[in-house]
Design an enzyme around this catalytic site. Sequence first.
Site, PDB file in Angstrom:
ATOM      1  N   LYS A  52       0.850  -1.198   0.000  1.00  0.00           N
ATOM      2  CA  LYS A  52      -0.028   0.015  -0.070  1.00  0.00           C
ATOM      3  C   LYS A  52       0.942   1.147   0.024  1.00  0.00           C
ATOM      4  O   LYS A  52       0.535   2.135  -0.656  1.00  0.00           O
ATOM      5  CB  LYS A  52      -0.849   0.202   1.128  1.00  0.00           C
ATOM      6  CG  LYS A  52      -1.872  -1.212   1.045  1.00  0.00           C
ATOM      7  CD  LYS A  52      -2.773  -1.270   2.291  1.00  0.00           C
ATOM      8  CE  LYS A  52      -3.807  -2.636   2.337  1.00  0.00           C
ATOM      9  NZ  LYS A  52      -4.608  -2.687   3.409  1.00  0.00           N
ATOM     10  N   GLN A  96      -4.580  -1.723   9.833  1.00  0.00           N
ATOM     11  CA  GLN A  96      -4.584  -2.955   9.000  1.00  0.00           C
ATOM     12  C   GLN A  96      -5.284  -4.035  10.163  1.00  0.00           C
ATOM     13  O   GLN A  96      -4.855  -3.799  11.272  1.00  0.00           O
ATOM     14  CB  GLN A  96      -3.162  -3.346   8.872  1.00  0.00           C
ATOM     15  CG  GLN A  96      -2.956  -4.536   7.930  1.00  0.00           C
ATOM     16  CD  GLN A  96      -3.680  -4.423   6.619  1.00  0.00           C
ATOM     17  OE1 GLN A  96      -3.709  -3.551   5.784  1.00  0.00           O
ATOM     18  NE2 GLN A  96      -4.000  -5.751   6.038  1.00  0.00           N
ATOM     19  N   ASP A 119     -11.088   3.026   4.329  1.00  0.00           N
ATOM     20  CA  ASP A 119     -11.312   1.396   4.379  1.00  0.00           C
ATOM     21  C   ASP A 119     -12.951   1.155   4.128  1.00  0.00           C
ATOM     22  O   ASP A 119     -13.235  -0.099   3.906  1.00  0.00           O
ATOM     23  CB  ASP A 119     -10.900   0.641   5.508  1.00  0.00           C
ATOM     24  CG  ASP A 119      -9.542  -0.154   5.185  1.00  0.00           C
ATOM     25  OD1 ASP A 119      -9.409  -0.510   3.859  1.00  0.00           O
ATOM     26  OD2 ASP A 119      -8.751  -0.516   6.176  1.00  0.00           O
TER      27      ASP A 119
END
Length: 291
Positions: A52, A96, A119
């Site tokens: 990422k 994450q 997200d």
Amino acid sequence: MILLDGRKTSNDLKDEIAIAVNSIKKNGGKTPHLAAIIVGSDGASKTYVASKVKACDFVGFHSTLIELDENVSEEKLLQEIEILNNNDAIDGFIVQLPLPKHIDEQKVLMLVNPDKDVDGFHPTNVGRMALDLPCFLPATPFGILELLERYKIETSGKNVVILGRSHIVGRPMSILMSQKRSAGNATVTVCHSRTKNLKEFTLQADIIIAAIGIPEFLKAEMVKEDVVIIDVGITRIKDDTKKRGYRLAGDVDFENVSKKASFITPVPGGVGPMTIAMLLKNTLLASTRKN
Ligand code: GUN
């Protein structure tokens, strides 16, 4: 059989994003800035987060990586989130997953400012998604929609079977594909660990989205001819013949299922790269909305 090439499609998307960033910078606008928090040192999570960050560099974003120890307290993690919420330089950020067991995942995700929640995991964004209102779509489902659209795969009126009901993939995918949208208007069935006679459902499916995390679970005898297969699974399997000591396996028995499929995503190189590209797309959206 046509391979749904997530690597190529995500590269196309990243090129498009890079062009948009260039033009923002030329016009004196703010460079989009994504931050990521990672807790612990799980190999797979570290690899994803590194990809990422690398993708941010590629498209010209700023990125910040916050690495916290496996034993970090929940309180300290929540403080870090507050700092990112209040930092105007940061347009969007992610935590994450998975998190260590001593940390309450829901508590963490609920603290993220929905306007920076690239997200799309905050209840505000999940609710807005369900109501078909503007929101951040979760990156993996968003990437699958994009892949279906770019390969012009007809979904309207099709039977879509989703294997798995996770908050990250199965559940949002089922909502999105039943909505009135391109890569939508489908008749969706969600199957999971308690589903009886699974094969009866999968044999009726025009499109199968496998997201259960069981390597090579979906076999050729479970699918009909010309099925479209989206394989979200990516499990590391010990393999001493490989230099890194493992190989990657999807949820689909690719070798045999691909012989019956009209379209299929490979693992790796299918859904994975799309997830990263869509996270960038959400970050660009967060940045342009805010600035
Ligand atoms: N872990 C697995 N997939 C994801 C994702 O899309 N976002 C985050 N934050 N963690 C994940």
